[in-house]
Design a protein around this motif. Structure first.
Motif, short mmCIF file in Angstrom:
data_model
loop_
_atom_site.label_atom_id
_atom_site.label_comp_id
_atom_site.label_asym_id
_atom_site.label_seq_id
_atom_site.Cartn_x
_atom_site.Cartn_y
_atom_site.Cartn_z
N PRO A 64 0.75 -1.26 -0.02
CA PRO A 64 -0.14 -0.04 -0.08
C PRO A 64 0.96 1.18 0.17
O PRO A 64 1.87 1.21 0.69
N GLN B 121 -4.57 -2.99 6.22
CA GLN B 121 -5.32 -3.23 4.92
C GLN B 121 -6.36 -4.33 4.69
O GLN B 121 -6.59 -4.94 4.09
N ARG C 95 -5.42 -7.89 4.02
CA ARG C 95 -5.00 -8.08 2.73
C ARG C 95 -3.54 -7.90 2.86
O ARG C 95 -2.87 -8.50 1.97
N TYR C 96 -2.86 -7.23 3.83
CA TYR C 96 -1.42 -7.06 3.83
C TYR C 96 -1.16 -7.12 5.30
O TYR C 96 -0.25 -6.03 5.67
N ASP D 41 -1.45 2.59 5.80
CA ASP D 41 -2.50 1.92 6.35
C ASP D 41 -3.47 3.06 6.63
O ASP D 41 -3.12 3.98 7.07
#
Length: 351
Positions: free
Chosen positions: A208, A277, A280-281, A294
């Protein structure tokens, strides 16, 4: 030898309870061999008795050593693995087909064919294996992934296929032929099986992007990452918190973060727990020396007090034990103070 066979089989059940069907396979084999080839059903009972002594012996020694019963372990395993929404009839087909497909359709076909070609004195392994698979299917104990879990049955199917090849003396049939057919099937599966669309298998996401116009911060979390900047705004009853991180090393733990809102009078609101995220991360994806942005929305109570709010930010490894937080060193302070949380603020809240 029969006691030793039972002892070795008992050892195999310590690797996985899925090995238990081996006991049925050996039992069917002994019974059919004694009835069809030796014409002596009583011998199968004697063999089974000695086998059971060896099988029970290993578990008895384990129980004496650990003071735990195998039935308790088996009950726990059943609690975790016996829920299945799939219908019984659908399972009969799906479980047998998956095992046959991944074990090798040519070998499975030859195994089934040799059953119909049986002659007096032939080995009874093909019939014993068929009875074992039927018993497994009717027990409805398979949860899925039978191509992997029933893999220990595959060598027996190949042995049965070898019996069929020996019967076809008029045809030059060797192991190369079914192996070529199986290789073609595997290539076809590999090229059409869209594994990456599986629910729990995802490609590595892109890192991100970091946020701009942030307040500089230098809070080092001992887990291996640093909060380098943040900003926050109040929108529609929630604080929108943006964070910039820098990773110092590759992490093997997916850390959780918690943001505790602190009102102007010192009271606290409901904390928010998350992974970066929206999972997701996670921190396990953070590469050394990488920067990660974030964003988290922190809801405030209805009619939240106006004024300066603060956020108490923490990190921890176990979601069931959020109080075991990671130590934080605030490097922006003159002496590098250490704490278990970092305070962010003030954040102006206006209704």
């Amino acid at each position: 030898w029969f006691i030793g066979s039972g002892f070795i089989t008992g050892l195999l059940t310590f690797f996985n309870f899925a090995m238990i069907p081996l006991i049925a396979l050996f039992g069917f084999y002994t019974l059919l061999h004694c009835l069809l080839n030796e014409k002596d059903g009583r011998r199968s009972l004697r063999v089974g008795g000695f086998f059971t002594v060896g099988l029970v012996l290993i578990w008895l020694l384990f129980g004496i050593w650990t003071k735990s019963l195998p039935f308790a372990m088996l009950s726990t395993a059943f609690e975790q693995h016996l829920d299945l929404e799939r219908g019984f009839l659908a399972g009969l087909w799906m479980h047998s087909w998956e095992w046959a497909l991944l074990s090798g359709l040519p070998f499975v076909a030859l195994w089934l064919l040799v059953i119909f070609k049986r002659q007096e004195g032939d080995d009874v392994l093909p019939q014993a294996l068929l009875l074992t698979v039927i018993a497994l299917l009717l027990s409805n104990s398979a949860r899925g992934e039978t191509g992997r879990i029933w893999l220990f049955l595959t060598p027996f199917a190949m042995l049965c296929a070898g019996q069929m090849m020996r019967k076809w003396e008029y045809w030059s049939f060797d192991w190369l032929s079914p192996m070529i057919v199986q290789a073609i099937l595997l290539l076809a599966l590999a090229s059409t099986w869209n594994v990456m669309e599986a629910a729990d298998i995802r490609p590595r996401p892109e890192a991100p992007e970091i946020h701009e116009n942030v307040t500089p911060q230098s809070a080092y979390f001992e887990a291996g990452f640093t909060l380098t900047g943040w900003n926050a705004t109040y929108e529609d009853g929630s604080i929108i918190l943006n964070l910039n991180w820098q990773s110092a090393r590759q992490m093997t733990t997916a850390y959780y973060f918690a943001a505790l809102p602190v009102a102007p009078d010192g009271s606290t609101a409901e904390p928010v727990v998350w992974q970066p995220q929206e999972t997701r991360y996670p921190t396990t994806c953070w590469l050394p020396d990488s920067t990660i942005g974030d964003t988290i929305r922190i809801p405030l109570p209805d009619n939240a007090a106006e004024g300066d709010w603060y956020i108490s930010l923490t990190a921890f490894a176990d979601v069931d034990n959020p109080l075991a937080t990671v130590a934080i060193t605030d490097l922006s302070a003159s002496l590098g103070t250490e704490d278990r949380q970092i305070g962010l603020g003030p954040i102006i809240v206006e209704n």
